[in-house]
Scaffold this motif. Structure first.
Motif, short mmCIF file in Angstrom:
data_model
loop_
_atom_site.label_atom_id
_atom_site.label_comp_id
_atom_site.label_asym_id
_atom_site.label_seq_id
_atom_site.Cartn_x
_atom_site.Cartn_y
_atom_site.Cartn_z
N ALA A 139 -8.44 3.05 0.37
CA ALA A 139 -7.20 3.62 0.90
C ALA A 139 -5.99 2.95 0.28
O ALA A 139 -4.97 3.59 0.02
CB ALA A 139 -7.17 3.50 2.42
N GLY A 140 -6.11 1.65 0.00
CA GLY A 140 -5.02 0.92 -0.65
C GLY A 140 -4.78 1.39 -2.07
O GLY A 140 -3.63 1.49 -2.51
N ARG A 141 -5.86 1.71 -2.78
CA ARG A 141 -5.72 2.25 -4.14
C ARG A 141 -4.95 3.56 -4.09
O ARG A 141 -4.05 3.80 -4.90
CB ARG A 141 -7.09 2.46 -4.77
N ALA A 142 -5.28 4.40 -3.12
CA ALA A 142 -4.58 5.69 -2.97
C ALA A 142 -3.12 5.47 -2.58
O ALA A 142 -2.22 6.11 -3.11
CB ALA A 142 -5.30 6.56 -1.95
N ALA A 143 -2.88 4.55 -1.65
CA ALA A 143 -1.51 4.28 -1.20
C ALA A 143 -0.67 3.64 -2.30
O ALA A 143 0.54 3.83 -2.36
CB ALA A 143 -1.53 3.38 0.04
N CYS A 190 6.20 2.48 -10.91
CA CYS A 190 7.01 1.35 -11.39
C CYS A 190 6.18 0.10 -11.67
O CYS A 190 6.58 -0.74 -12.47
CB CYS A 190 8.07 0.99 -10.35
N HIS A 191 5.05 -0.06 -10.98
CA HIS A 191 4.25 -1.29 -11.05
C HIS A 191 2.85 -1.01 -11.56
O HIS A 191 2.25 0.01 -11.21
CB HIS A 191 4.15 -1.95 -9.67
N ALA A 192 2.30 -1.95 -12.33
CA ALA A 192 0.93 -1.86 -12.83
C ALA A 192 0.11 -3.02 -12.28
O ALA A 192 0.66 -4.08 -11.95
CB ALA A 192 0.92 -1.89 -14.35
N VAL A 193 -1.21 -2.82 -12.19
CA VAL A 193 -2.14 -3.87 -11.81
C VAL A 193 -3.35 -3.76 -12.73
O VAL A 193 -3.59 -2.73 -13.33
CB VAL A 193 -2.59 -3.75 -10.33
N ILE A 203 -2.80 -1.56 1.16
CA ILE A 203 -2.24 -1.95 -0.14
C ILE A 203 -2.50 -3.42 -0.41
O ILE A 203 -2.88 -3.80 -1.53
CB ILE A 203 -0.73 -1.63 -0.21
N LEU A 204 -2.36 -4.27 0.59
CA LEU A 204 -2.65 -5.70 0.41
C LEU A 204 -4.13 -5.91 0.09
O LEU A 204 -4.46 -6.75 -0.75
CB LEU A 204 -2.23 -6.49 1.65
N ALA A 205 -5.01 -5.16 0.75
CA ALA A 205 -6.44 -5.26 0.43
C ALA A 205 -6.68 -4.88 -1.03
O ALA A 205 -7.46 -5.54 -1.74
CB ALA A 205 -7.25 -4.35 1.36
N TYR A 206 -6.01 -3.84 -1.50
CA TYR A 206 -6.13 -3.43 -2.90
C TYR A 206 -5.58 -4.51 -3.84
O TYR A 206 -6.23 -4.88 -4.82
CB TYR A 206 -5.40 -2.10 -3.10
N LEU A 207 -4.42 -5.05 -3.52
CA LEU A 207 -3.84 -6.10 -4.37
C LEU A 207 -4.70 -7.35 -4.41
O LEU A 207 -4.73 -8.06 -5.42
CB LEU A 207 -2.42 -6.45 -3.89
N ARG A 208 -5.42 -7.65 -3.31
CA ARG A 208 -6.32 -8.80 -3.28
C ARG A 208 -7.41 -8.70 -4.34
O ARG A 208 -7.96 -9.71 -4.75
CB ARG A 208 -6.98 -8.93 -1.92
N THR A 209 -7.72 -7.48 -4.77
CA THR A 209 -8.80 -7.32 -5.76
C THR A 209 -8.34 -7.72 -7.16
O THR A 209 -9.15 -7.79 -8.07
CB THR A 209 -9.33 -5.87 -5.79
N PHE A 210 -7.06 -8.00 -7.35
CA PHE A 210 -6.50 -8.36 -8.65
C PHE A 210 -6.10 -9.82 -8.68
O PHE A 210 -5.03 -10.19 -9.14
CB PHE A 210 -5.31 -7.47 -9.00
#
Length: 125
Positions: free
Chosen positions: A28-32, A39-42, A116-123
């Motif tokens: 869900a974080g990847r989708a959000a 503007c931002h890349a990961v 979104i924070l869960a998704y960012l944690r994967t990076f």
């Protein structure tokens, strides 16, 4: 020998902050994150674009990636991006760093911010 009767409560108290920190759904974080991706890349090849790249943002000093020209407000923010700080920033960017140049009003959904924070944690390295 029997375990102390307070052991289950102690485990809950010790693990509760960790479980709250680990909240959120990565998919869900990847989708959000799609609303951020303009503007931002990961990811491993992430580079600054219209905004700084956000790989490894958790634990990074605000305004510190060398490949992005930050506003003076962000460059001088003087804090490290914790999950709590990111949560507050995603909710109301101008409240956390007044004068920053990000043109984004914020995200009103705590669930979406957790995702979104869960998704960012994967990076993280």
């Amino acid at each position: 020998m029997r375990p102390h009767p307070c052991l289950p409560l102690a485990l809950v108290l010790v693990l509760a902050p960790w479980s709250a920190m680990a909240a959120g759904d990565v998919a869900a974080g990847r989708a959000a994150f799609a609303k951020c991706a303009s503007c931002h890349a990961v990811g491993p090849s992430a580079r600054a674009g219209f905004g700084p790249q956000l790989s490894n943002v958790i634990g990074r000093k605000a305004g510190s990636t060398p490949d992005f020209k930050y506003s003076p407000a962000m460059a001088n923010a003087g804090f490290v991006w914790t999950e709590d700080k990111l949560r507050a920033f995603l909710k109301a960017p101008s409240d956390v760093v007044p004068g920053n140049k990000m043109r984004f009003w914020g995200i009103g959904s705590d669930k979406q911010i957790d995702d979104i924070l869960a998704y960012l944690r994967t990076f993280k390295p």
